[in-house]
Write a protein that holds these residues in place. Structure first.
Motif: not given
Length: 259
Positions: A224-232, A234-235, A237-243
């Motif tokens: 079975g195949h199921e794909v999930e987006e890790v982060l949208n 906005f989240m 880019d925000q996580r990257f800038m915060d880091w």
């Protein structure tokens, strides 16, 4: 999805038992080749930079050495597993037998000898992982001075072989790039020999991989195949800038402490 990295999928499920077994071994070989490439490139970098650097604790050299140890132990465990955890649907004994048979099969396929430098990495690698225990043991024994974590051009400090109560100095981790040797106390890893054997291993993997390809026939079976987006977006880019922001602050504080 245009321009984004593709998600790899490899099937080991096939209609015939022989094709399935070949696909499984081919999957193992691809992992061995991946880790061997990482190990050999890290050894080469550590040796060449280690010969030139003036910094005895050069973090790039030691980083490459630790990469080598990690990649090499991944290879060693695939080829000759130690104790394993219990697998689903199996007893502890059955799980160990499953792993041991896999290791023996791969060693036979790739013609790995028992005295191979590839299998010899465990002693030094385990010591590096469990450094804290060695350090604690020396402290408990009354050690007062440590010679540790340095690159040498010629000499190393050795802990006296005799249990001399007057000796309170201990030598632990040393890299000798000119001779391709990595030390942990009296344990020694021969990096030149390991490097060449890993390159030869990659040659054998390529040869045996072609033979396995001949046996992998028929329609591949997928689950079975199921794909999930890790982060949208906005989240992400925000996580990257915060880091980046917090990292810059932490580095600035560190620089002030080190002045």
């Amino acid at each position: 999805m245009t321009g984004e990295k593709r998600i790899p999928m490899v099937s080991v499920g096939f209609a015939t038992d022989d094709a399935r077994k070949a696909a499984i071994d081919k999957y193992y070989l691809e992992e061995l080749d991946r880790q061997a490439e990482l190990a050999t490139s890290s050894i080469y970098f550590a040796v060449m930079r280690g010969r030139e650097t003036k910094h005895p604790q050069d973090p790039k050299v030691w980083g490459a050495l630790q990469n080598t140890l990690f990649a090499a132990i991944c290879i060693a465990r695939l080829l000759k597993p130690g104790p394993v955890r219990e697998y689903p649907g199996m007893t502890k004994q059955q799980s160990q037998q499953f792993a041991d048979e896999r290791g023996e099969r791969l060693r036979n396929l790739l013609e790995i000898e028992d005295d191979s430098a590839i299998l010899d990495v465990k002693l030094v690698r385990d010591a590096y992982e469990h450094y804290d225990e060695y350090f604690d043991r020396h402290l408990a024994s009354g050690a007062e001075c440590f010679s540790d974590w340095y690159i040498t051009d010629r000499y190393i400090f050795k802990t006296p072989a005799t249990q001399n109560p007057q000796s309170k100095a201990v030598g632990i981790r040393v890299f000798y790039p000119a001779g391709g040797l990595l030390f942990f106390e009296d344990k020694k890893l021969h990096l030149f020999e390991l490097d060449v054997e890993l390159i030869e291993l990659r040659q054998k993997i390529a040869e045996k991989g072609e033979e396995l390809d001949e046996r992998i026939k028929g329609r591949a079976l997928g689950g079975g195949h199921e794909v999930e987006e890790v982060l949208n977006d906005f989240m992400r880019d925000q996580r990257f800038m915060d880091w980046k922001h917090h990292r810059t602050e932490a580095l600035e504080a560190l620089a002030k402490r080190q002045k």
